[in-house]
Design an enzyme around this catalytic site. Sequence first.
Site, PDB file in Angstrom:
ATOM      1  N   GLN A  21      -4.104  -5.465  -6.472  1.00 31.99           N
ATOM      2  CA  GLN A  21      -3.335  -6.197  -7.468  1.00 31.99           C
ATOM      3  C   GLN A  21      -4.231  -6.473  -8.672  1.00 31.99           C
ATOM      4  O   GLN A  21      -5.275  -7.110  -8.535  1.00 31.99           O
ATOM      5  CB  GLN A  21      -2.828  -7.519  -6.877  1.00 31.99           C
ATOM      6  N   GLU A  55       1.805   1.606   6.885  1.00 35.92           N
ATOM      7  CA  GLU A  55       1.270   2.110   5.623  1.00 35.92           C
ATOM      8  C   GLU A  55       0.861   3.561   5.834  1.00 35.92           C
ATOM      9  O   GLU A  55       0.331   3.921   6.887  1.00 35.92           O
ATOM     10  CB  GLU A  55       0.074   1.257   5.193  1.00 35.92           C
ATOM     11  N   TYR A  74       4.980  -0.299   3.702  1.00 39.86           N
ATOM     12  CA  TYR A  74       4.105  -0.197   2.529  1.00 39.86           C
ATOM     13  C   TYR A  74       3.144  -1.390   2.460  1.00 39.86           C
ATOM     14  O   TYR A  74       3.010  -2.044   1.421  1.00 39.86           O
ATOM     15  CB  TYR A  74       4.918  -0.130   1.230  1.00 39.86           C
ATOM     16  N   ASP A 133       7.540  -3.334   0.012  1.00 44.22           N
ATOM     17  CA  ASP A 133       6.889  -3.329  -1.300  1.00 44.22           C
ATOM     18  C   ASP A 133       6.659  -1.869  -1.678  1.00 44.22           C
ATOM     19  O   ASP A 133       5.534  -1.372  -1.661  1.00 44.22           O
ATOM     20  CB  ASP A 133       5.570  -4.109  -1.219  1.00 44.22           C
ATOM     21  N   HIS A 163      -2.214  -7.169   2.100  1.00 41.33           N
ATOM     22  CA  HIS A 163      -2.111  -8.271   1.136  1.00 41.33           C
ATOM     23  C   HIS A 163      -1.088  -9.318   1.579  1.00 41.33           C
ATOM     24  O   HIS A 163      -1.407 -10.510   1.701  1.00 41.33           O
ATOM     25  CB  HIS A 163      -1.733  -7.684  -0.225  1.00 41.33           C
ATOM     26  N   GLU A 175       7.467  -6.734 -12.659  1.00 41.68           N
ATOM     27  CA  GLU A 175       7.337  -6.853 -11.208  1.00 41.68           C
ATOM     28  C   GLU A 175       8.280  -7.968 -10.765  1.00 41.68           C
ATOM     29  O   GLU A 175       8.360  -9.020 -11.406  1.00 41.68           O
ATOM     30  CB  GLU A 175       5.895  -7.216 -10.840  1.00 41.68           C
ATOM     31  N   CYS A 222       8.125  -2.966  -8.163  1.00 39.28           N
ATOM     32  CA  CYS A 222       7.354  -2.729  -9.384  1.00 39.28           C
ATOM     33  C   CYS A 222       8.148  -1.897 -10.386  1.00 39.28           C
ATOM     34  O   CYS A 222       7.598  -1.455 -11.394  1.00 39.28           O
ATOM     35  CB  CYS A 222       6.028  -2.045  -9.055  1.00 39.28           C
TER      36      CYS A 222
END
Length: 370
Positions: free
Chosen positions: A186, A239, A218, A298, A223, A357, A323
């Site tokens: 990020q 992921e 994802y 995400d 995070h 975002e 995003c």
Amino acid sequence: MLCQVSPHDYPAQLDEKRQRLASLIPALEGSLSVFASPASHYRQRAEFRIWHTPERLFYAMFDPANPKQPVEISQCPMACEAIDQLMQPLLAEISQDQILKYGLFEIDFLATLSGEMLVTLIYRKKIDEQAWLVAAQGLRDKLPINHIIGRSRKQKILLDQDFVMERLAADNQAWWFQQIENSFTQPNAQMAQNMLAWAREQSRQIVADQPSDLLELYCGNGHFSIALADIYSRVLATEISKTSVKSAKFNLAQNGIDNVTVVKMAAEEVSQAMAGQAFNRMAEVDLGRYNFRAIFVDPPRSGLDDLTRRMVAEYDNILYISCNPDTLARDLATLLQSHQLQASALFDQFPYSHHIESGVWLVRKEGDDD
């Protein structure tokens, strides 16, 4: 101007984003929380070309309107103060060292709120490793830099390591995250903390009446998984990037978290696994023991693929970080047929840009079991 800021204009620019998002997705109007970024010194990452003249070196960026003409960058108030203050002393030292200077093409910075700095020097030609290591050590001794990497084609030289450790906080808690050079992190750390706080707030409401496990697609370097682990009974995070999976597992150990399982799988494969298809990577995961009342996604800018979108719609609670508002609007056109909007947010990760975002929390409509 490139890399410059205009704090006086920032509130109006942020409001324009809010209006644009609400216009694109009218369902968000009335529920949209807006999280403003610091108006300057908000980026923990920065990348600059290095332009050579007979007299000196300078940082350069390129205006899309005139892409062949370098624009000198003497300072960058978009970057965090640590990067902005390091730029010129770093270039001055490099300019005096032929080994560090020769063939230098680009300098990348990665800084953290916790105070670490990683600098990557990228070259057009092969690096003389031993000579470069000695010069880079001297550079680190003189400046506030923790780690230095040298790169050229098919070459990566570490002075010691290729990552920094970031400390992000929300809800009076804090977590450590490994951030690897040349991997996604990020860029706006203050906004990242706002995103964690918002996701925790919605998650607490999800489990208020009944405990739940969480399925995450994802997950990156963990995070959100790590910050949400204490709210959900268990988290199954997936992921596709091997580097990110390794980093997520490292971060789980760093934070002493034992109720999160990370599996290297693409979102499409997760959809197939949930439908009963066997995967060796899921061999040690007993899906039947999980009580998934919530899913967290995400996705990349392309949003959800058709198969994943159908799978996501099967969950009572959907937390979706986006995003790209265009693909979010496309996905919501389907998801809002079975779910209703409970909360939404705009996170201004990239002030002074068109980028938006956002996040939404969707809850299954009563009586909709399809």
